[in-house]
Motif scaffolding. Structure first.
Motif, PDB file in Angstrom:
ATOM      1  N   LYS A 138      -6.381   1.241 -21.948  1.00  0.00           N
ATOM      2  CA  LYS A 138      -5.645   2.225 -22.756  1.00  0.00           C
ATOM      3  C   LYS A 138      -5.331   3.414 -21.483  1.00  0.00           C
ATOM      4  O   LYS A 138      -4.674   4.291 -22.107  1.00  0.00           O
ATOM      5  CB  LYS A 138      -6.133   2.999 -23.874  1.00  0.00           C
ATOM      6  CG  LYS A 138      -6.609   1.881 -25.000  1.00  0.00           C
ATOM      7  CD  LYS A 138      -7.046   2.488 -26.101  1.00  0.00           C
ATOM      8  CE  LYS A 138      -7.244   1.379 -27.091  1.00  0.00           C
ATOM      9  NZ  LYS A 138      -7.835   2.176 -28.208  1.00  0.00           N
ATOM     10  N   THR A 139      -5.584   3.260 -20.489  1.00  0.00           N
ATOM     11  CA  THR A 139      -5.397   4.336 -19.323  1.00  0.00           C
ATOM     12  C   THR A 139      -4.013   4.068 -18.675  1.00  0.00           C
ATOM     13  O   THR A 139      -3.471   3.157 -18.684  1.00  0.00           O
ATOM     14  CB  THR A 139      -6.406   4.321 -18.355  1.00  0.00           C
ATOM     15  OG1 THR A 139      -7.736   4.359 -18.953  1.00  0.00           O
ATOM     16  CG2 THR A 139      -6.118   5.464 -17.244  1.00  0.00           C
ATOM     17  N   LYS A 140      -3.181   5.003 -18.725  1.00  0.00           N
ATOM     18  CA  LYS A 140      -1.660   5.232 -18.388  1.00  0.00           C
ATOM     19  C   LYS A 140      -1.454   6.140 -17.479  1.00  0.00           C
ATOM     20  O   LYS A 140      -2.262   7.278 -17.384  1.00  0.00           O
ATOM     21  CB  LYS A 140      -0.803   5.468 -19.795  1.00  0.00           C
ATOM     22  CG  LYS A 140      -1.039   4.180 -20.542  1.00  0.00           C
ATOM     23  CD  LYS A 140       0.233   4.597 -21.865  1.00  0.00           C
ATOM     24  CE  LYS A 140       0.112   3.401 -22.769  1.00  0.00           C
ATOM     25  NZ  LYS A 140       0.807   3.836 -23.861  1.00  0.00           N
ATOM     26  N   GLU A 141      -0.260   6.081 -16.773  1.00  0.00           N
ATOM     27  CA  GLU A 141       0.121   7.430 -16.116  1.00  0.00           C
ATOM     28  C   GLU A 141       1.175   7.991 -16.623  1.00  0.00           C
ATOM     29  O   GLU A 141       2.039   7.060 -17.342  1.00  0.00           O
ATOM     30  CB  GLU A 141       0.647   6.963 -14.540  1.00  0.00           C
ATOM     31  CG  GLU A 141       1.091   8.108 -13.477  1.00  0.00           C
ATOM     32  CD  GLU A 141       1.308   7.269 -12.193  1.00  0.00           C
ATOM     33  OE1 GLU A 141       0.629   7.458 -11.380  1.00  0.00           O
ATOM     34  OE2 GLU A 141       2.656   6.992 -12.074  1.00  0.00           O
ATOM     35  N   SER A 155      -3.586   7.381 -28.913  1.00  0.00           N
ATOM     36  CA  SER A 155      -2.788   7.532 -30.076  1.00  0.00           C
ATOM     37  C   SER A 155      -2.867   6.426 -31.018  1.00  0.00           C
ATOM     38  O   SER A 155      -3.046   5.168 -30.579  1.00  0.00           O
ATOM     39  CB  SER A 155      -1.334   7.710 -29.895  1.00  0.00           C
ATOM     40  OG  SER A 155      -0.928   6.583 -29.075  1.00  0.00           O
ATOM     41  N   ARG A 156      -2.540   6.703 -32.251  1.00  0.00           N
ATOM     42  CA  ARG A 156      -2.854   5.252 -33.159  1.00  0.00           C
ATOM     43  C   ARG A 156      -1.610   4.401 -32.802  1.00  0.00           C
ATOM     44  O   ARG A 156      -2.030   2.988 -33.063  1.00  0.00           O
ATOM     45  CB  ARG A 156      -2.461   5.853 -34.776  1.00  0.00           C
ATOM     46  CG  ARG A 156      -2.440   4.912 -35.799  1.00  0.00           C
ATOM     47  CD  ARG A 156      -2.328   5.308 -37.149  1.00  0.00           C
ATOM     48  NE  ARG A 156      -3.592   5.369 -37.581  1.00  0.00           N
ATOM     49  CZ  ARG A 156      -3.850   6.156 -38.594  1.00  0.00           C
ATOM     50  NH1 ARG A 156      -2.876   6.753 -39.402  1.00  0.00           N
ATOM     51  NH2 ARG A 156      -4.991   6.030 -39.079  1.00  0.00           N
ATOM     52  N   SER A 157      -0.544   4.643 -32.431  1.00  0.00           N
ATOM     53  CA  SER A 157       0.381   3.529 -32.359  1.00  0.00           C
ATOM     54  C   SER A 157       0.142   3.074 -30.658  1.00  0.00           C
ATOM     55  O   SER A 157       0.869   1.957 -30.420  1.00  0.00           O
ATOM     56  CB  SER A 157       1.974   4.277 -32.250  1.00  0.00           C
ATOM     57  OG  SER A 157       1.978   5.182 -31.184  1.00  0.00           O
ATOM     58  N   GLY A 158      -0.428   3.836 -29.675  1.00  0.00           N
ATOM     59  CA  GLY A 158      -0.730   3.407 -28.579  1.00  0.00           C
ATOM     60  C   GLY A 158       0.562   3.667 -27.767  1.00  0.00           C
ATOM     61  O   GLY A 158       0.696   2.873 -26.648  1.00  0.00           O
ATOM     62  N   ALA A 159       1.282   4.396 -27.975  1.00  0.00           N
ATOM     63  CA  ALA A 159       2.738   4.625 -27.505  1.00  0.00           C
ATOM     64  C   ALA A 159       2.975   5.939 -26.775  1.00  0.00           C
ATOM     65  O   ALA A 159       4.033   6.361 -26.767  1.00  0.00           O
ATOM     66  CB  ALA A 159       4.077   4.446 -28.772  1.00  0.00           C
TER      67      ALA A 159
END
Length: 191
Positions: A138-141, A155-159
């Motif tokens: 779930k790690t993002k830039e 976040s719940r949605s992963g967005a």
């Protein structure tokens, strides 16, 4: 005054975020030992970080860069480069350091004590935990093309797209709004 932001969802990523705009302006937030002291205090790692010298500053910066390198290249594939191997060794070495000492007094107040070794140990162990967990997926830039801050999208949605709304999200929304209004004005005058 709080000058550092803690929006990454992980201590190790918040440290990595103390160097901003890595692709363009390369803004260093840890420019002096006193900057590290303030970051440690604002991160609530230690109540009093004590004396910090340039050697401690360089150790913190080295760990920060190692974490950023690992997160950007994890998991390592066949033939992982020397840079990745050095970054992994840096994080593993720091993860073996002691952790901050936590104590409660009679009134129930928590005190956190230690020095630069304990700070490095806590941050490195957080990095090891992140890299070895399902949470790493779930790690993002940040979606801002200039921003290089990393975060864990919980976040719940992963967005989640932005490192933080105050830093990048609101700026993007305001720019999009101005662009839409400008296009609407062009359409109205051209009709």
């Amino acid at each position: 005054m709080d000058e550092f932001v803690f929006v990454s969802g992980r201590l190790c990523l918040d440290l990595a975020g103390t160097k901003l705009w890595r692709r363009s302006l390369r803004t260093e937030l840890l420019g002096s030992p006193s900057d590290v002291r303030r970051w440690v205090g604002q991160a609530e790692l230690l109540d009093d970080p004590g004396a910090m010298d340039t050697r401690g500053l360089e150790r913190v910066r080295r760990l920060r860069e190692a974490i950023y390198t690992l997160v950007g290249s994890w998991p390592p594939g066949d033939g992982a480069g020397a840079e990745l191997g050095e970054a992994l060794a840096e994080v593993n070495d720091a993860a073996r350091l002691p952790l901050p000492r936590h104590q409660l007094d009679e009134s129930g107040r928590l005190t956190r004590t230690g020095g630069v070794d304990e700070v490095l140990g806590a941050v490195a162990r957080d990095a090891v935990d992140l890299l070895s967990s399902a949470q790493f997926a779930k790690t993002k830039e940040c979606a801002n093309p200039d921003c290089t801050r990393l975060f864990v999208d919980l976040s719940r949605s992963g967005a989640r797209r932005w490192c933080g709304m105050a830093e990048c999200g609101n700026k993007h929304k305001a720019a999009s709004y101005r662009k839409r209004k400008k296009q609407e004005a062009v359409l109205e005058t051209g009709a």
